[in-house]
Design a protein around this motif. Sequence first.
Motif, mmCIF file in Angstrom:
data_model
loop_
_atom_site.group_PDB
_atom_site.id
_atom_site.type_symbol
_atom_site.label_atom_id
_atom_site.label_comp_id
_atom_site.label_asym_id
_atom_site.label_seq_id
_atom_site.Cartn_x
_atom_site.Cartn_y
_atom_site.Cartn_z
ATOM 1 N N PHE A 12 0.837 -1.188 0.000
ATOM 2 C CA PHE A 12 0.000 0.000 0.000
ATOM 3 C C PHE A 12 0.876 1.242 0.000
ATOM 4 N N VAL A 13 0.572 2.148 -0.878
ATOM 5 C CA VAL A 13 1.057 3.531 -0.834
ATOM 6 C C VAL A 13 -0.150 4.374 -1.221
ATOM 7 N N PRO A 14 -0.257 5.583 -0.720
ATOM 8 C CA PRO A 14 -1.427 6.387 -1.069
ATOM 9 C C PRO A 14 -1.622 6.450 -2.591
ATOM 10 N N GLY A 15 -2.806 6.056 -3.020
ATOM 11 C CA GLY A 15 -3.144 6.053 -4.433
ATOM 12 C C GLY A 15 -3.004 4.695 -5.108
ATOM 13 N N ARG A 16 -2.373 3.733 -4.424
ATOM 14 C CA ARG A 16 -2.177 2.384 -4.993
ATOM 15 C C ARG A 16 -2.236 1.341 -3.895
ATOM 16 N N VAL A 17 -2.918 0.262 -4.198
ATOM 17 C CA VAL A 17 -2.927 -0.868 -3.277
ATOM 18 C C VAL A 17 -2.866 -2.148 -4.107
ATOM 19 N N ARG A 18 -2.057 -3.075 -3.659
ATOM 20 C CA ARG A 18 -1.943 -4.373 -4.327
ATOM 21 C C ARG A 18 -2.542 -5.429 -3.408
ATOM 22 N N LEU A 19 -3.513 -6.166 -3.956
ATOM 23 C CA LEU A 19 -4.183 -7.234 -3.228
ATOM 24 C C LEU A 19 -3.709 -8.580 -3.767
ATOM 25 N N SER A 21 -5.044 -12.636 -3.522
ATOM 26 C CA SER A 21 -6.090 -13.512 -3.006
ATOM 27 C C SER A 21 -6.320 -14.675 -3.961
ATOM 28 N N ARG A 22 -6.618 -15.831 -3.389
ATOM 29 C CA ARG A 22 -6.979 -16.978 -4.219
ATOM 30 C C ARG A 22 -8.264 -16.705 -5.009
ATOM 31 N N LEU A 23 -9.095 -15.804 -4.512
ATOM 32 C CA LEU A 23 -10.317 -15.451 -5.238
ATOM 33 C C LEU A 23 -9.994 -14.920 -6.628
ATOM 34 N N LEU A 24 -8.851 -14.268 -6.763
ATOM 35 C CA LEU A 24 -8.472 -13.639 -8.027
ATOM 36 C C LEU A 24 -7.928 -14.636 -9.049
ATOM 37 N N ARG A 25 -7.740 -15.877 -8.640
ATOM 38 C CA ARG A 25 -7.274 -16.906 -9.584
ATOM 39 C C ARG A 25 -8.421 -17.474 -10.421
ATOM 40 N N ASP A 26 -9.639 -17.247 -9.978
ATOM 41 C CA ASP A 26 -10.810 -17.677 -10.734
ATOM 42 C C ASP A 26 -11.178 -16.563 -11.714
ATOM 43 N N PRO A 27 -11.178 -16.826 -13.022
ATOM 44 C CA PRO A 27 -11.423 -15.761 -14.004
ATOM 45 C C PRO A 27 -12.753 -15.018 -13.801
ATOM 46 N N SER A 36 -16.405 -4.381 -10.439
ATOM 47 C CA SER A 36 -17.052 -3.762 -9.274
ATOM 48 C C SER A 36 -16.186 -2.659 -8.683
ATOM 49 N N LEU A 37 -14.890 -2.894 -8.582
ATOM 50 C CA LEU A 37 -13.994 -1.881 -8.028
ATOM 51 C C LEU A 37 -13.879 -0.676 -8.961
ATOM 52 N N LEU A 38 -13.887 -0.902 -10.265
ATOM 53 C CA LEU A 38 -13.836 0.211 -11.214
ATOM 54 C C LEU A 38 -15.100 1.053 -11.166
ATOM 55 N N ASP A 39 -16.165 0.505 -10.619
ATOM 56 C CA ASP A 39 -17.433 1.230 -10.498
ATOM 57 C C ASP A 39 -17.447 2.180 -9.297
ATOM 58 N N VAL A 40 -16.424 2.103 -8.452
ATOM 59 C CA VAL A 40 -16.348 2.982 -7.276
ATOM 60 C C VAL A 40 -15.791 4.336 -7.717
ATOM 61 N N ARG A 41 -16.527 5.400 -7.375
ATOM 62 C CA ARG A 41 -16.060 6.754 -7.701
ATOM 63 C C ARG A 41 -14.683 6.978 -7.086
ATOM 64 N N GLY A 42 -13.719 7.421 -7.899
ATOM 65 C CA GLY A 42 -12.373 7.685 -7.410
ATOM 66 C C GLY A 42 -11.375 6.584 -7.714
ATOM 67 N N VAL A 43 -11.860 5.439 -8.174
ATOM 68 C CA VAL A 43 -10.955 4.364 -8.593
ATOM 69 C C VAL A 43 -10.614 4.610 -10.056
ATOM 70 N N HIS A 44 -9.321 4.728 -10.348
ATOM 71 C CA HIS A 44 -8.867 5.046 -11.709
ATOM 72 C C HIS A 44 -8.559 3.806 -12.530
ATOM 73 N N ALA A 45 -8.014 2.772 -11.914
ATOM 74 C CA ALA A 45 -7.602 1.587 -12.664
ATOM 75 C C ALA A 45 -7.587 0.381 -11.743
ATOM 76 N N ALA A 46 -7.858 -0.772 -12.347
ATOM 77 C CA ALA A 46 -7.763 -2.044 -11.633
ATOM 78 C C ALA A 46 -7.263 -3.073 -12.634
ATOM 79 N N SER A 47 -6.139 -3.684 -12.331
ATOM 80 C CA SER A 47 -5.609 -4.708 -13.227
ATOM 81 C C SER A 47 -5.397 -5.991 -12.438
ATOM 82 N N GLY A 53 -2.885 -14.339 -8.767
ATOM 83 C CA GLY A 53 -3.949 -13.987 -7.824
ATOM 84 C C GLY A 53 -3.783 -12.574 -7.300
ATOM 85 N N GLY A 54 -3.255 -11.682 -8.148
ATOM 86 C CA GLY A 54 -2.999 -10.309 -7.726
ATOM 87 C C GLY A 54 -3.909 -9.303 -8.410
#
Length: 107
Positions: A12-19, A21-27, A36-47, A53-54
């Motif tokens: 974590f650094v302000p403006g970026r967070v890396r998660l 999770s095994r949940l992310l291994r399922d397409p 869903s995260l891109l739908d949050v106001r203020g979220v610029h990018a999600a890759s 699983g990142g």
Amino acid sequence: MMEAVPNMIESFVPGRVRLRSRLLRDPGTAEFLKRSLLDVRGVHAASVNERTGGLLLEYDAALFPLPVLMKAMPLFDRLQALEEKTGDILQDVDAVLRELKSLLEGE
């Protein structure tokens, strides 16, 4: 006293967070989380990297200062707990993400 950071938050650094999770291994789950995260106001990018699983999330640090993000930590704990659940978990993931959006957008 500061809350513990959930294990799924790898960095974590302000403006970026890396998660991580095994949940992310399922397409399907990974794509759902990303959208869903891109739908949050203020979220610029999600890759997502399904192989590792990142998820790298970039957001407006001015909209989400540390005290606001700390209030979201229990929600990340709930997401992490879903790693142990079997079967269709998208409904559970959706419930947590709707709560996260509401918290972050102040609704």
